[in-house]
Design an enzyme around this catalytic site. Structure first.
Site, PDB file in Angstrom:
ATOM      1  N   ARG A 162       0.856  -7.458   4.619  1.00 36.03           N
ATOM      2  CA  ARG A 162       1.758  -6.461   4.015  1.00 36.03           C
ATOM      3  C   ARG A 162       1.008  -5.146   3.776  1.00 36.03           C
ATOM      4  NH1 ARG A 162       4.006 -10.213   5.324  1.00 36.03           N
ATOM      5  NH2 ARG A 162       5.653 -11.389   4.312  1.00 36.03           N
ATOM      6  N   SER A 236      10.581  -9.042  -2.140  1.00 36.46           N
ATOM      7  CA  SER A 236       9.409  -9.424  -2.949  1.00 36.46           C
ATOM      8  C   SER A 236       8.809  -8.176  -3.575  1.00 36.46           C
ATOM      9  CB  SER A 236       8.348 -10.075  -2.072  1.00 36.46           C
ATOM     10  OG  SER A 236       8.899 -11.174  -1.407  1.00 36.46           O
ATOM     11  N   GLU A 332       4.049  -4.972  -3.856  1.00 33.61           N
ATOM     12  CA  GLU A 332       4.333  -4.780  -2.438  1.00 33.61           C
ATOM     13  C   GLU A 332       5.216  -3.538  -2.252  1.00 33.61           C
ATOM     14  OE1 GLU A 332       5.634  -8.337  -0.211  1.00 33.61           O
ATOM     15  OE2 GLU A 332       7.125  -7.032   0.728  1.00 33.61           O
TER      16      GLU A 332
END
Ligand SMILES: Cc1cc2nc3c(=O)[nH]c(=O)nc-3n(C[C@H](O)[C@H](O)[C@H](O)COP(=O)(O)OP(=O)(O)OC[C@H]3O[C@@H](n4cnc5c(N)ncnc54)[C@H](O)[C@@H]3O)c2cc1C
Length: 336
Positions: A162, A236, A332
């Protein structure tokens, strides 16, 4: 092309945060982008895709540029691969379906991820055992200050979990205008991650195909992940922390239920959702800001939460995980 003033961004981010952009414009070509970037050097620029990985904590006092560069083109092919270039303003899932319909393999596990093609390299999107990195060849991008186009290869992008150079060294420096993918003619199926195998069995699939995998992923995601249309969210909110195997063993001795996935090089990835849940946040709600009742990793705007309220909640979650497990998790979602 029109530059608008004081535009609400509420419908431009899946968190539904009602922040304002001082200036706002949509661009559908590199020429438009060049023109917009000349607008006024004193304003910072934010490139916006589908707004599904962004949290606005305040009004944006610069120029928001919404990417609408379209087009999917088969550049060339060889015995094993097709090379496909997609405009950064293409919807990611529609691009995936386009590939599946033509038998181009590699992106099927990434079905139904919200957002645009141009944002996919920014956080090296990933799901069900596949990352963008696996199918990426290169990208074209416009340097917003130097006002020139560049081509960046895989090694230039420094992809990680990520993560990419666009979240670090090149943060907010480039507008990605297209991405070129190297897709397989003969598929290699990835079914071991998550519940794909069980879902395929449930669907009665006898012969594996990229279409079947895509449908299985769509079905799992639809049943598991909160739909931003019903509960405004950005997926998320936190990354799963990666730690050494030794540190993991220490934690496991203290917390036997800890959920972890082995990685290469003696590393382990912990399930951030489990850590957050153990700190008692699952289903928590303060005003309209909350932690989803089924997915602790997902923060939700239940109506009129501000970006600062969501951010404050995320801060408290980070602190409690640090206190209980001694782990510093990271976000994130891109915070502005
Ligand atoms: C329900 C839900 C599920 C999700 N599931 C997943 C998942 O499984 N895996 C996963 O990896 N992600 C997931 N996400 C996160 C998100 O979908 C991805 O990160 C997606 O790539 C974001 O695309 P976007 O166009 O909405 O980006 P935006 O939110 O518009 O932008 C994200 C960041 O990228 C920058 N950016 C966007 N476009 C460009 C461009 N063309 N050039 C330069 N910078 C740009 C923005 O400035 C910002 O910093 C999920 C989100 C939601 C809401």
């Amino acid at each position: 092309m029109q530059i608008q003033e004081n535009i609400s961004l509420r419908t431009y981010n899946t968190f539904g945060i009602d922040a304002k952009a001082r200036y706002f414009a949509a661009f559908s070509s590199v020429e438009d982008l060049t023109e917009c970037s000349m607008f006024n050097a004193q304003y910072s620029i934010l490139i916006l895709g589908g707004g599904s990985n962004i949290l606005f904590t305040k009004d944006f006092e610069g120029l928001v540029l919404k990417n609408e560069i379209k087009g999917i083109e088969l550049l060339h092919e060889d015995a094993n691969y097709v090379y496909v270039k997609a405009g950064a303003g293409e919807n990611w899932h529609q691009f995936v379906l386009h590939c599946i319909n033509r038998g181009w393999a590699g992106v099927e596990n990434l079905s139904l991820i919200p957002g645009y093609v141009g944002a996919a390299p920014v956080q090296n999107i990933g799901a069900y055992g596949v990352e963008l990195d696996d199918v990426f060849l290169d990208l074209e991008a416009f340097h917003l200050k130097e006002k020139k186009m560049v081509t960046l290869t895989k090694s230039d992008c420094d992809f990680g979990y990520r993560d990419s150079v666009f979240k670090k060294k090149y943060k907010n420096e480039f507008a990605i205008t297209s991405v070129t993918f190297q897709l397989k003619k003969k598929p290699v199926f990835h079914t071991s991650y998550g519940a794909i195998t069980q879902e395929l069995e449930k669907m009665g699939v006898k012969e594996l195909s990229i279409k079947a995998i895509s449908q299985a992923v769509i079905s799992i995601r639809s049943s598991k992940l909160p739909d931003p249309v019903q509960n405004a969210n950005a997926g998320s909110f936190f990354k799963n922390p990666e730690i050494s195997k030794t540190r993991y063993e220490e934690l496991q001795a203290e917390f036997p239920g800890i959920i972890a996935y082995p990685l290469a090089e003696d590393k382990v990835k912990l399930a951030a959702g489990w850590l957050i849940e153990q700190c008692g946040w699952k289903g928590f709600r303060r005003g309209d800001a909350g932690c989803h009742a089924k997915q602790a990793l997902v923060l939700v705007n239940y109506g009129k939460a501000t970006g600062s309220e969501i951010y404050q909640l995320s801060e408290e979650i980070l602190i409690s995980v640090k206190e209980k497990f001694g782990l510093l998790m990271s976000r994130e979602v891109n915070v502005f």
